[in-house]
Design a protein around this motif. Structure first.
Motif, PDB file in Angstrom:
ATOM      1  N   PRO A  52       0.717  -1.187  -0.149  1.00 37.61           N
ATOM      2  CA  PRO A  52       0.041   0.138  -0.238  1.00 37.61           C
ATOM      3  C   PRO A  52       0.997   1.270  -0.177  1.00 37.61           C
ATOM      4  CG  PRO A  52      -0.012  -1.146   2.213  1.00 37.61           C
ATOM      5  CD  PRO A  52       0.796  -2.021   1.356  1.00 37.61           C
ATOM      6  N   ILE A  53       0.611   2.385  -0.824  1.00 39.37           N
ATOM      7  CA  ILE A  53       1.266   3.453  -0.964  1.00 39.37           C
ATOM      8  C   ILE A  53       0.018   4.483  -1.026  1.00 39.37           C
ATOM      9  CG2 ILE A  53       2.636   5.018  -2.288  1.00 39.37           C
ATOM     10  CD1 ILE A  53       3.972   2.667  -3.229  1.00 39.37           C
ATOM     11  N   PHE A  54       0.029   5.389  -0.038  1.00 39.09           N
ATOM     12  CA  PHE A  54      -0.948   6.457  -0.047  1.00 39.09           C
ATOM     13  C   PHE A  54      -0.022   7.829   0.239  1.00 39.09           C
ATOM     14  CE2 PHE A  54      -0.700   4.454   4.093  1.00 39.09           C
ATOM     15  CZ  PHE A  54      -0.799   5.377   5.041  1.00 39.09           C
ATOM     16  N   ASN A  66      -2.765   4.051  -4.120  1.00 38.93           N
ATOM     17  CA  ASN A  66      -2.313   2.945  -4.998  1.00 38.93           C
ATOM     18  C   ASN A  66      -3.458   1.756  -4.928  1.00 38.93           C
ATOM     19  OD1 ASN A  66      -1.608   1.374  -2.922  1.00 38.93           O
ATOM     20  ND2 ASN A  66       0.426   0.841  -4.109  1.00 38.93           N
ATOM     21  N   GLN A  67      -3.330   0.950  -5.891  1.00 42.30           N
ATOM     22  CA  GLN A  67      -4.313  -0.164  -5.982  1.00 42.30           C
ATOM     23  C   GLN A  67      -4.237  -1.074  -4.697  1.00 42.30           C
ATOM     24  OE1 GLN A  67      -3.504  -2.350  -9.630  1.00 42.30           O
ATOM     25  NE2 GLN A  67      -3.877  -0.296 -10.822  1.00 42.30           N
ATOM     26  N   LYS A  68      -2.862  -1.239  -4.312  1.00 40.73           N
ATOM     27  CA  LYS A  68      -3.109  -2.247  -3.019  1.00 40.73           C
ATOM     28  C   LYS A  68      -3.663  -1.489  -1.908  1.00 40.73           C
ATOM     29  CE  LYS A  68      -1.432  -6.014  -1.216  1.00 40.73           C
ATOM     30  NZ  LYS A  68      -1.855  -7.316  -1.819  1.00 40.73           N
ATOM     31  N   ALA A  69      -3.513  -0.352  -1.750  1.00 39.03           N
ATOM     32  CA  ALA A  69      -4.051   0.642  -0.568  1.00 39.03           C
ATOM     33  C   ALA A  69      -5.652   0.392  -0.608  1.00 39.03           C
ATOM     34  CB  ALA A  69      -3.901   2.010  -0.551  1.00 39.03           C
ATOM     35  N   ALA A  70      -6.346   0.310  -1.857  1.00 36.89           N
ATOM     36  CA  ALA A  70      -7.724   0.067  -2.026  1.00 36.89           C
ATOM     37  C   ALA A  70      -8.011  -1.472  -1.754  1.00 36.89           C
ATOM     38  CB  ALA A  70      -7.792   0.421  -3.687  1.00 36.89           C
ATOM     39  N   GLU A  71      -7.129  -2.334  -2.423  1.00 38.24           N
ATOM     40  CA  GLU A  71      -7.665  -3.775  -1.761  1.00 38.24           C
ATOM     41  C   GLU A  71      -7.382  -3.814  -0.325  1.00 38.24           C
ATOM     42  OE1 GLU A  71      -4.851  -7.918  -2.403  1.00 38.24           O
ATOM     43  OE2 GLU A  71      -4.852  -6.421  -4.209  1.00 38.24           O
ATOM     44  N   THR A  76     -11.843   2.858  -2.456  1.00 37.28           N
ATOM     45  CA  THR A  76     -11.354   3.096  -3.917  1.00 37.28           C
ATOM     46  C   THR A  76     -10.539   4.571  -3.826  1.00 37.28           C
ATOM     47  OG1 THR A  76     -13.180   4.314  -4.530  1.00 37.28           O
ATOM     48  CG2 THR A  76     -13.356   1.955  -5.099  1.00 37.28           C
ATOM     49  N   LYS A  77      -9.712   4.464  -4.854  1.00 37.91           N
ATOM     50  CA  LYS A  77      -9.012   5.770  -4.921  1.00 37.91           C
ATOM     51  C   LYS A  77      -9.794   6.925  -5.062  1.00 37.91           C
ATOM     52  CE  LYS A  77      -5.254   7.280  -7.690  1.00 37.91           C
ATOM     53  NZ  LYS A  77      -4.126   7.153  -8.704  1.00 37.91           N
ATOM     54  N   GLU A  78     -10.915   6.960  -5.483  1.00 37.18           N
ATOM     55  CA  GLU A  78     -11.978   7.854  -5.629  1.00 37.18           C
ATOM     56  C   GLU A  78     -12.757   8.111  -4.455  1.00 37.18           C
ATOM     57  OE1 GLU A  78     -10.889   6.416  -9.424  1.00 37.18           O
ATOM     58  OE2 GLU A  78     -11.664   5.289  -7.815  1.00 37.18           O
ATOM     59  N   GLU A  79     -12.922   7.132  -3.680  1.00 32.39           N
ATOM     60  CA  GLU A  79     -13.488   7.495  -2.228  1.00 32.39           C
ATOM     61  C   GLU A  79     -12.523   8.047  -1.180  1.00 32.39           C
ATOM     62  OE1 GLU A  79     -16.693   3.549  -1.680  1.00 32.39           O
ATOM     63  OE2 GLU A  79     -14.523   3.108  -1.818  1.00 32.39           O
ATOM     64  N   ALA A  80     -11.220   7.398  -1.243  1.00 32.52           N
ATOM     65  CA  ALA A  80     -10.221   8.092  -0.448  1.00 32.52           C
ATOM     66  C   ALA A  80      -9.782   9.485  -0.771  1.00 32.52           C
ATOM     67  CB  ALA A  80      -9.303   7.159  -0.322  1.00 32.52           C
ATOM     68  N   PHE A 118      -5.468   0.495  10.990  1.00 32.99           N
ATOM     69  CA  PHE A 118      -6.410   1.252  10.185  1.00 32.99           C
ATOM     70  C   PHE A 118      -8.028   0.592  10.011  1.00 32.99           C
ATOM     71  CE2 PHE A 118      -7.967   2.202   5.832  1.00 32.99           C
ATOM     72  CZ  PHE A 118      -7.205   3.269   5.287  1.00 32.99           C
ATOM     73  N   ASP A 119      -8.993   1.521  10.078  1.00 32.58           N
ATOM     74  CA  ASP A 119     -10.233   0.997   9.927  1.00 32.58           C
ATOM     75  C   ASP A 119     -10.788   0.628   8.461  1.00 32.58           C
ATOM     76  OD1 ASP A 119     -10.838   0.891  12.621  1.00 32.58           O
ATOM     77  OD2 ASP A 119     -11.139   2.849  12.521  1.00 32.58           O
ATOM     78  N   THR A 120     -10.942  -0.530   7.980  1.00 29.64           N
ATOM     79  CA  THR A 120     -11.384  -0.742   6.625  1.00 29.64           C
ATOM     80  C   THR A 120     -12.940  -0.285   6.375  1.00 29.64           C
ATOM     81  OG1 THR A 120     -11.895  -2.914   6.959  1.00 29.64           O
ATOM     82  CG2 THR A 120      -9.901  -2.471   6.395  1.00 29.64           C
ATOM     83  N   LYS A 121     -13.225  -0.472   5.106  1.00 33.36           N
ATOM     84  CA  LYS A 121     -14.520  -0.115   4.681  1.00 33.36           C
ATOM     85  C   LYS A 121     -15.549  -1.255   5.226  1.00 33.36           C
ATOM     86  CE  LYS A 121     -17.078   1.323   0.760  1.00 33.36           C
ATOM     87  NZ  LYS A 121     -17.077   1.458  -0.552  1.00 33.36           N
ATOM     88  N   SER A 122     -14.956  -2.461   5.692  1.00 34.05           N
ATOM     89  CA  SER A 122     -15.902  -3.232   5.935  1.00 34.05           C
ATOM     90  C   SER A 122     -16.009  -3.426   7.525  1.00 34.05           C
ATOM     91  CB  SER A 122     -15.327  -4.641   5.420  1.00 34.05           C
ATOM     92  OG  SER A 122     -14.112  -5.019   6.121  1.00 34.05           O
ATOM     93  N   GLY A 123     -15.191  -2.589   8.271  1.00 31.76           N
ATOM     94  CA  GLY A 123     -15.297  -2.536   9.737  1.00 31.76           C
ATOM     95  C   GLY A 123     -14.051  -3.295  10.420  1.00 31.76           C
ATOM     96  N   ALA A 124     -13.308  -3.936   9.458  1.00 33.87           N
ATOM     97  CA  ALA A 124     -12.262  -4.727  10.209  1.00 33.87           C
ATOM     98  C   ALA A 124     -11.167  -3.758  10.278  1.00 33.87           C
ATOM     99  CB  ALA A 124     -11.817  -5.708   9.118  1.00 33.87           C
ATOM    100  N   VAL A 125      -9.984  -4.148  11.036  1.00 33.86           N
ATOM    101  CA  VAL A 125      -8.980  -3.410  11.574  1.00 33.86           C
ATOM    102  C   VAL A 125      -7.898  -4.132  10.900  1.00 33.86           C
ATOM    103  CG1 VAL A 125      -7.415  -2.524  13.393  1.00 33.86           C
ATOM    104  CG2 VAL A 125     -10.048  -2.676  13.652  1.00 33.86           C
ATOM    105  N   VAL A 126      -7.032  -3.280  10.290  1.00 33.67           N
ATOM    106  CA  VAL A 126      -5.675  -3.762   9.656  1.00 33.67           C
ATOM    107  C   VAL A 126      -4.618  -3.210  10.190  1.00 33.67           C
ATOM    108  CG1 VAL A 126      -4.457  -3.602   7.349  1.00 33.67           C
ATOM    109  CG2 VAL A 126      -7.189  -4.216   7.131  1.00 33.67           C
ATOM    110  N   VAL A 127      -3.740  -3.785  10.571  1.00 28.10           N
ATOM    111  CA  VAL A 127      -2.308  -3.152  11.150  1.00 28.10           C
ATOM    112  C   VAL A 127      -1.295  -2.912   9.986  1.00 28.10           C
ATOM    113  CG1 VAL A 127      -0.427  -3.540  12.760  1.00 28.10           C
ATOM    114  CG2 VAL A 127      -2.813  -4.418  13.225  1.00 28.10           C
ATOM    115  N   LEU A 128      -1.077  -1.560   9.800  1.00 28.65           N
ATOM    116  CA  LEU A 128       0.065  -1.290   8.854  1.00 28.65           C
ATOM    117  C   LEU A 128       1.142  -0.695   9.236  1.00 28.65           C
ATOM    118  CD1 LEU A 128      -2.027   0.858   6.159  1.00 28.65           C
ATOM    119  CD2 LEU A 128      -1.479  -1.442   6.035  1.00 28.65           C
ATOM    120  N   LEU A 129       2.341  -0.912   8.930  1.00 31.19           N
ATOM    121  CA  LEU A 129       3.580  -0.852   9.190  1.00 31.19           C
ATOM    122  C   LEU A 129       4.060   0.220   8.059  1.00 31.19           C
ATOM    123  CD1 LEU A 129       6.037  -1.156  11.218  1.00 31.19           C
ATOM    124  CD2 LEU A 129       6.889  -2.700   9.561  1.00 31.19           C
ATOM    125  N   ILE A 130       4.337   1.567   8.286  1.00 26.95           N
ATOM    126  CA  ILE A 130       4.556   2.458   7.188  1.00 26.95           C
ATOM    127  C   ILE A 130       6.086   3.220   7.368  1.00 26.95           C
ATOM    128  CG2 ILE A 130       2.091   3.066   6.788  1.00 26.95           C
ATOM    129  CD1 ILE A 130       2.374   5.648   8.133  1.00 26.95           C
TER     130      ILE A 130
END
Length: 162
Positions: A52-54, A66-71, A76-80, A118-130
């Motif tokens: 993910p790159i943002f 980017n696409q991986k951030a969206a995935e 989506t890129k447009e939503e973000a 990070f809170d995903t659109k589905s409500g799940a929590v994702v842990v990102l190392l940036i």
């Protein structure tokens, strides 16, 4: 070929000719084309790389996604795009820390390996190392911004907790 022409006027204001100057700009045009191609290649790489790159602007609004951030996030890129990154996407318990990291990055103080939720659109929590990187743009008033390159650490964190 770049041509400049200026009318030649006599003392009575009558047009008596034209003074022209030509300049060969072949090399300049080739260099400009190569720069455009390089920028396009970099844009494709950022968009399709498997991490993910943002990016955020000086107001902390998303300007790169980017696409991986969206995935990973479901947005989506447009939503973000244009949304305040911290207020919209970051889990509340990580928000003050990530806000400080991004503010530091906007002052050209990069951060390596910062972990947040990070809170995903589905409500799940994702842990990102940036890792954050300051980016100053001189092109067309786009101003300063921060690029964040991340790694999804969610599965690793789950395995560590087990």
């Amino acid at each position: 070929l770049l041509l400049n022409a200026t009318p030649r006027i006599d003392s009575q204001g009558q047009l008596v000719g034209v003074v022209g100057v030509g300049q060969d700009i072949t090399e300049k045009k080739a260099a400009e084309l190569q720069l455009v191609r390089s920028a396009d290649d970099l844009r494709k790489l950022i968009d399709t790389v498997n991490v993910p790159i943002f990016g955020i602007d000086t107001q902390c609004c998303v300007n790169e996604w980017n696409q991986k951030a969206a995935e990973i996030t479901g947005y989506t890129k447009e939503e973000a795009h244009g949304k305040n990154f911290v207020d919209t996407f970051v889990n509340r318990k990580s928000s003050s820390a990530i806000r400080q990291v991004l503010e530091d990055a906007l002052q050209a103080h990069d951060t390596v390996n910062f972990e947040f939720e990070f809170d995903t659109k589905s409500g799940a929590v994702v842990v990102l190392l940036i890792t954050t990187t300051y980016r100053h743009s001189t092109a067309s008033n786009t101003g300063s911004s921060v690029i964040c390159v991340g790694q999804d650490m969610t599965e690793l964190k789950k395995a560590e907790e087990s």
